[in-house]
Design an enzyme around this catalytic site. Structure first.
Site, PDB file in Angstrom:
ATOM      1  N   HIS A 116     -82.392 -69.369  18.130  1.00  0.00           N
ATOM      2  CA  HIS A 116     -83.413 -68.674  17.335  1.00  0.00           C
ATOM      3  C   HIS A 116     -84.385 -67.948  18.240  1.00  0.00           C
ATOM      4  O   HIS A 116     -84.808 -68.507  19.251  1.00  0.00           O
ATOM      5  CB  HIS A 116     -84.200 -69.672  16.470  1.00  0.00           C
ATOM      6  N   LYS A 141     -74.380 -69.344  15.848  1.00  0.00           N
ATOM      7  CA  LYS A 141     -75.413 -68.819  14.942  1.00  0.00           C
ATOM      8  C   LYS A 141     -76.579 -68.253  15.754  1.00  0.00           C
ATOM      9  O   LYS A 141     -77.190 -68.969  16.546  1.00  0.00           O
ATOM     10  CB  LYS A 141     -75.954 -69.926  14.024  1.00  0.00           C
ATOM     11  N   GLN A 205     -87.227 -62.486   3.168  1.00  0.00           N
ATOM     12  CA  GLN A 205     -86.293 -63.456   2.596  1.00  0.00           C
ATOM     13  C   GLN A 205     -86.145 -63.116   1.127  1.00  0.00           C
ATOM     14  O   GLN A 205     -87.094 -62.681   0.490  1.00  0.00           O
ATOM     15  CB  GLN A 205     -86.861 -64.860   2.722  1.00  0.00           C
ATOM     16  N   LYS A 286     -91.487 -38.956   3.526  1.00  0.00           N
ATOM     17  CA  LYS A 286     -90.964 -37.875   2.678  1.00  0.00           C
ATOM     18  C   LYS A 286     -91.023 -36.491   3.334  1.00  0.00           C
ATOM     19  O   LYS A 286     -90.236 -35.620   2.991  1.00  0.00           O
ATOM     20  CB  LYS A 286     -91.713 -37.833   1.344  1.00  0.00           C
ATOM     21  N   ASP A 322     -88.219 -36.012  -7.694  1.00  0.00           N
ATOM     22  CA  ASP A 322     -89.501 -36.335  -8.337  1.00  0.00           C
ATOM     23  C   ASP A 322     -89.890 -35.243  -9.331  1.00  0.00           C
ATOM     24  O   ASP A 322     -90.507 -35.528 -10.353  1.00  0.00           O
ATOM     25  CB  ASP A 322     -90.624 -36.446  -7.292  1.00  0.00           C
ATOM     26  N   TYR A 434     -97.032 -46.524 -11.749  1.00  0.00           N
ATOM     27  CA  TYR A 434     -96.284 -47.398 -12.670  1.00  0.00           C
ATOM     28  C   TYR A 434     -96.602 -48.880 -12.484  1.00  0.00           C
ATOM     29  O   TYR A 434     -96.044 -49.732 -13.175  1.00  0.00           O
ATOM     30  CB  TYR A 434     -94.773 -47.145 -12.574  1.00  0.00           C
ATOM     31  N   GLN A 466     -81.205 -39.406  -8.780  1.00  0.00           N
ATOM     32  CA  GLN A 466     -80.724 -39.796  -7.441  1.00  0.00           C
ATOM     33  C   GLN A 466     -79.339 -40.410  -7.523  1.00  0.00           C
ATOM     34  O   GLN A 466     -78.455 -40.102  -6.731  1.00  0.00           O
ATOM     35  CB  GLN A 466     -81.655 -40.864  -6.832  1.00  0.00           C
TER      36      GLN A 466
END
Ligand code: ATR
Length: 484
Positions: A116, A141, A205, A286, A322, A434, A466
């Site tokens: 790790h 791992k 996660q 963008k 958009d 939204y 899209q």
């Protein structure tokens, strides 16, 4: 295999979490170091209660776990669990518990040899993985922590280099590493870990149900087409829900993944490496994404902001959905001929797309913005007039008011960019936010009797467009959902 990491403080709690998630997963990892008293648990009696393949892990604090006792005690506890016949025992690279290694050789339990890195992605990751897999029968791992797009790229480059190693689990922790968890099968890992919703520690996660139902990670294979969204931040985006659901309805073998991107250059290399077929673009990329486009759809020349990129042969082609996403819900609600004077609140990228859409149907637009310089620049580029956002007295004459600033968005949903403004009954009021579905701005307009429209329809419509650009297929209908 989808592996649920169980991190509760008692076996009973772990069993409860398992039973809540049983339908989404194939196996569990039991984290002994998270139990309040791991020494008192009798593995033989626990084994039959789990009744699912299990990895036993007893991680020390220095290795990122919770155990601070002696190595002798850790060894004897792990030995007992191995002897009880659990399927896998996780041992760190430098751990040498010979009697456990001998035992597992006999009883069929497998060792996962783990490494790790909670700080980054080491330069010698390939060597580390080769070392982890050097003992016959053991599964390598490596869990590392990409903290940037360039580190994420470093991780993904390693997958190709260790393609010859069959038994392995390689994953990136954190948001930058999330695609490695979703694409684990395509990348050749044996399993992908996930956590119980209540225990989701680090961002990046995902929950067992998201793994199974949203990303359908167990269905992804080397042929699965990869799409995604790039942004920073990106985890708030609703686009993965929209596109993955549509792929499922239309029975297209594809997945749509959030990519946190802080450096477009690294992402482009990654996009080629993973064979990404197309991606959505959100803040702050963008405008800069325009630089890589080999082809542009006509609307980009006026909008100057690209939210959709599709692979066309050897080049990327950019689009802006958009504008359509904004217009379609509006024109399905109100008669276009009733909208003569339009006001746009804000002068950022979103305002530019809205103005371009309104101009494309021949409307006159006035910009109201806080900073004069941005308003002046946008007004010049788009041939609009502009005013300070505080000139509420001028707003009465507009048939349509479109709100494009970030003011009123969760968590600051008690704010409005036009405090004190009294809307008119016959005005159409559109807020492209939204979250929440109805902003304070819209609630005030609704109270005054105005026709109101929130940003959710725009989000869905631009996403549907899209999808059509990504797949050359119409967006699937509700009926297709029932049949799929
Ligand atoms: P986007 O790409 O979503 O449009 P942006 O380019 O950062 O985002 O633009 C944000 C818009 O919200 C701008 O018009 C900004 O006004 P300024 O040009 O004055 O910065 C507006 N905005 C953000 N916070 C605001 C606030 N508290 N009050 C008024 N306007 C605000």
């Amino acid at each position: 295999m989808i592996c649920l990491t169980l991190m509760e403080s008692s076996i009973d709690e772990n069993l409860r979490v398992l039973s809540n998630n049983r339908t989404y997963i194939d196996m569990v990892e039991i984290r002994l170091d998270m139990l309040s008293d791991p020494m008192t648990v009798l593995p033989d009696t626990v084994k039959s209660k789990f009744n699912i393949p299990a990895i036993i892990t007893f991680r020390k604090k220095v290795d990122g776990g919770n155990y601070e006792g002696s190595e002798d005690q850790r060894r004897s506890v792990l030995y007992a669990w191995a002897r009880a016949g659990f399927d896998y025992i996780d041992l760190e690279m430098e751990t040498s518990f010979l009697e456990i290694e001998k035992l597992v050789n006999k009883n069929g339990t497998k060792i996962i040899r783990s490494y790790h890195d909670f700080t980054g992605v080491p330069d010698n990751l390939e060597d580390i993985i080769r070392k982890l897999s050097s003992r016959p029968g053991e599964i390598a791992k490596a869990a590392v922590s990409p903290g940037s797009s360039s580190e994420a790229l470093k991780l993904f480059e390693v997958f190709d280099k260790v393609i010859d190693i069959k038994d392995k689990i390689i994953l990136g922790m954190g948001v930058f590493g999330l695609p490695s968890r979703i694409l684990y099968k395509k990348l050749g890992s044996m399993l992908s870990y996930c956590s119980n919703r209540d225990k989701l520690g680090a961002p990046g996660q995902i929950s067992p149900s998201e793994m199974k139902n949203l990303y359908r990670v167990d269905k992804i294979n080397i042929y699965t087409s990869v799409y995604g969204i790039i942004g920073n931040p990106v985890m708030h985006s609703k686009s993965p829900e929209l596109h993955n659901m549509a792929f499922q309805r239309a029975q297209i073998d594809a997945v749509y993944i959030p990519f946190k991107v802080d450096d477009l250059g690294s992402f482009y290399v990654l996009a080629d490496l993973l064979g990404i077929n197309g991606f959505s673009v959100t803040v702050p990329h963008k405008v800069n994404v325009l630089d890589i486009l080999g082809e542009k759809s006509p609307e980009l020349n006026t909008v100057l902001s690209c939210n959709t990129v599709v692979r066309k042969g050897s080049v990327w082609k950019g689009f802006n959905t958009d504008t359509d996403g904004f217009l379609k819900p509006l024109l399905s609600l109100v008669d276009e001929s009733k909208l003569n004077n339009c006001a746009v609140i804000g002068a950022g990228g979103a305002a530019r797309a809205v103005i371009s859409a309104l101009k494309s149907i021949g409307k006159e637009v006035s910009i109201f913005n806080r900073s004069e310089s941005r308003a002046a620049k946008l007004a010049l580029d788009t041939a609009c007039s502009y005013y300070p956002i505080t000139r509420l007295d001028l707003l009465g004459k507009f048939d349509l008011i479109v709100q494009t600033t970030t003011v009123g968005m969760i968590p600051k949903d008690n704010e409005t960019p036009l405090p004190g403004y009294q809307f008119r009954k016959d005005q159409v009021v559109y807020d492209i936010i939204y979250t929440p579905l109805k902003t304070k701005f819209l609630r005030e307009a609704e109270l005054a009797g105005s026709v109101v429209l929130g940003g959710m329809d725009m989000l869905v419509t631009q996403g549907q467009k899209q999808f059509e650009l990504f797949t050359n297929q119409p967006f699937p209908s509700e009926e297709q959902k029932e049949n799929s």
